[in-house]
Design a protein around this motif. Structure first.
Motif, PDB file in Angstrom:
ATOM      1  N   LYS A 122      44.003  45.404  49.598  1.00  0.00           N
ATOM      2  CA  LYS A 122      43.490  45.192  48.189  1.00  0.00           C
ATOM      3  C   LYS A 122      44.078  46.883  47.675  1.00  0.00           C
ATOM      4  O   LYS A 122      44.750  46.548  46.641  1.00  0.00           O
ATOM      5  CB  LYS A 122      42.064  45.137  47.878  1.00  0.00           C
ATOM      6  CG  LYS A 122      41.608  45.200  46.633  1.00  0.00           C
ATOM      7  CD  LYS A 122      40.072  44.738  46.754  1.00  0.00           C
ATOM      8  CE  LYS A 122      39.744  44.584  44.796  1.00  0.00           C
ATOM      9  NZ  LYS A 122      38.234  44.209  45.228  1.00  0.00           N
ATOM     10  N   ARG A 137      52.561  39.439  37.788  1.00  0.00           N
ATOM     11  CA  ARG A 137      51.931  38.488  37.906  1.00  0.00           C
ATOM     12  C   ARG A 137      51.682  38.238  39.537  1.00  0.00           C
ATOM     13  O   ARG A 137      50.640  37.557  39.786  1.00  0.00           O
ATOM     14  CB  ARG A 137      52.567  37.228  37.466  1.00  0.00           C
ATOM     15  CG  ARG A 137      52.086  36.832  35.877  1.00  0.00           C
ATOM     16  CD  ARG A 137      52.559  35.579  35.643  1.00  0.00           C
ATOM     17  NE  ARG A 137      53.961  35.138  35.782  1.00  0.00           N
ATOM     18  CZ  ARG A 137      55.022  35.406  35.200  1.00  0.00           C
ATOM     19  NH1 ARG A 137      55.196  36.003  34.200  1.00  0.00           N
ATOM     20  NH2 ARG A 137      56.174  34.917  35.684  1.00  0.00           N
ATOM     21  N   GLY A 163      49.247  40.319  40.963  1.00  0.00           N
ATOM     22  CA  GLY A 163      47.920  39.807  40.575  1.00  0.00           C
ATOM     23  C   GLY A 163      47.297  38.515  41.365  1.00  0.00           C
ATOM     24  O   GLY A 163      46.134  38.459  41.580  1.00  0.00           O
ATOM     25  N   SER A 164      48.169  37.629  41.765  1.00  0.00           N
ATOM     26  CA  SER A 164      47.699  36.477  42.226  1.00  0.00           C
ATOM     27  C   SER A 164      47.673  36.679  43.861  1.00  0.00           C
ATOM     28  O   SER A 164      46.703  36.198  44.409  1.00  0.00           O
ATOM     29  CB  SER A 164      48.997  35.263  42.411  1.00  0.00           C
ATOM     30  OG  SER A 164      50.123  35.700  43.060  1.00  0.00           O
ATOM     31  N   GLU A 165      48.227  37.755  44.439  1.00  0.00           N
ATOM     32  CA  GLU A 165      47.863  38.190  45.693  1.00  0.00           C
ATOM     33  C   GLU A 165      46.422  38.838  45.826  1.00  0.00           C
ATOM     34  O   GLU A 165      45.674  38.759  46.575  1.00  0.00           O
ATOM     35  CB  GLU A 165      48.827  39.369  46.041  1.00  0.00           C
ATOM     36  CG  GLU A 165      50.240  38.612  46.559  1.00  0.00           C
ATOM     37  CD  GLU A 165      50.084  37.504  47.386  1.00  0.00           C
ATOM     38  OE1 GLU A 165      49.792  37.976  48.554  1.00  0.00           O
ATOM     39  OE2 GLU A 165      50.800  36.209  47.345  1.00  0.00           O
ATOM     40  N   MET A 166      46.250  39.691  44.558  1.00  0.00           N
ATOM     41  CA  MET A 166      45.065  40.088  44.366  1.00  0.00           C
ATOM     42  C   MET A 166      43.820  39.188  44.405  1.00  0.00           C
ATOM     43  O   MET A 166      42.772  39.487  45.008  1.00  0.00           O
ATOM     44  CB  MET A 166      44.863  41.067  43.234  1.00  0.00           C
ATOM     45  CG  MET A 166      43.666  41.925  42.890  1.00  0.00           C
ATOM     46  SD  MET A 166      43.327  43.275  44.145  1.00  0.00           S
ATOM     47  CE  MET A 166      44.091  44.538  43.220  1.00  0.00           C
ATOM     48  N   ASN A 167      44.015  37.999  43.437  1.00  0.00           N
ATOM     49  CA  ASN A 167      42.990  37.218  43.393  1.00  0.00           C
ATOM     50  C   ASN A 167      42.660  36.447  44.906  1.00  0.00           C
ATOM     51  O   ASN A 167      41.761  36.089  45.129  1.00  0.00           O
ATOM     52  CB  ASN A 167      43.543  35.967  42.570  1.00  0.00           C
ATOM     53  CG  ASN A 167      43.357  36.454  41.290  1.00  0.00           C
ATOM     54  OD1 ASN A 167      42.579  37.177  40.739  1.00  0.00           O
ATOM     55  ND2 ASN A 167      43.948  35.768  40.248  1.00  0.00           N
ATOM     56  N   LYS A 168      43.805  36.373  45.720  1.00  0.00           N
ATOM     57  CA  LYS A 168      43.338  35.814  46.982  1.00  0.00           C
ATOM     58  C   LYS A 168      42.624  36.657  47.837  1.00  0.00           C
ATOM     59  O   LYS A 168      41.930  36.250  48.590  1.00  0.00           O
ATOM     60  CB  LYS A 168      45.024  35.685  47.644  1.00  0.00           C
ATOM     61  CG  LYS A 168      45.760  34.355  47.081  1.00  0.00           C
ATOM     62  CD  LYS A 168      47.066  34.379  47.741  1.00  0.00           C
ATOM     63  CE  LYS A 168      48.004  33.413  47.111  1.00  0.00           C
ATOM     64  NZ  LYS A 168      49.466  33.509  47.842  1.00  0.00           N
ATOM     65  N   THR A 217      40.260  38.529  46.764  1.00  0.00           N
ATOM     66  CA  THR A 217      39.010  38.828  46.545  1.00  0.00           C
ATOM     67  C   THR A 217      38.158  37.459  46.800  1.00  0.00           C
ATOM     68  O   THR A 217      37.073  37.692  46.353  1.00  0.00           O
ATOM     69  CB  THR A 217      39.049  39.438  44.946  1.00  0.00           C
ATOM     70  OG1 THR A 217      39.641  38.300  44.206  1.00  0.00           O
ATOM     71  CG2 THR A 217      39.316  40.398  44.674  1.00  0.00           C
ATOM     72  N   LYS A 218      38.809  36.244  47.028  1.00  0.00           N
ATOM     73  CA  LYS A 218      38.196  35.050  46.969  1.00  0.00           C
ATOM     74  C   LYS A 218      37.765  35.009  48.452  1.00  0.00           C
ATOM     75  O   LYS A 218      37.873  35.460  49.391  1.00  0.00           O
ATOM     76  CB  LYS A 218      39.053  34.151  46.865  1.00  0.00           C
ATOM     77  CG  LYS A 218      39.286  33.736  45.359  1.00  0.00           C
ATOM     78  CD  LYS A 218      40.136  32.527  45.061  1.00  0.00           C
ATOM     79  CE  LYS A 218      40.328  32.550  43.683  1.00  0.00           C
ATOM     80  NZ  LYS A 218      41.095  31.398  43.040  1.00  0.00           N
TER      81      LYS A 218
END
Length: 62
Positions: free
Chosen positions: A3, A51, A54-59, A61-62
């Motif tokens: 992260k 973008r 950002g999608s990697e960051m979302n992965k 944090t889930k």
């Protein structure tokens, strides 16, 4: 990918390319802030990379 490394990459890209971007400045003057922002998100290659990060960051944090 950690992260902190994703955040660091986002900061580097933003600082290197987005801060003081002449294209965004010109588009803001011609078309307004909203259209300039739309360009950055949809058409700019740096925006595309941001973008993706950002999608990697979302992965992460889930």
């Amino acid at each position: 990918m950690k992260k902190t490394s994703v955040i660091s990459e986002i900061d580097e890209l933003f600082d290197m390319y987005c801060e003081g971007c002449l294209v965004k400045k010109q588009l803001t003057e011609e078309r307004g802030k909203t259209d300039a922002h739309k360009f950055c998100i949809q058409e700019c290659t740096v925006g595309d990379q941001l973008r993706f990060l950002g999608s990697e960051m979302n992965k992460l944090t889930k």
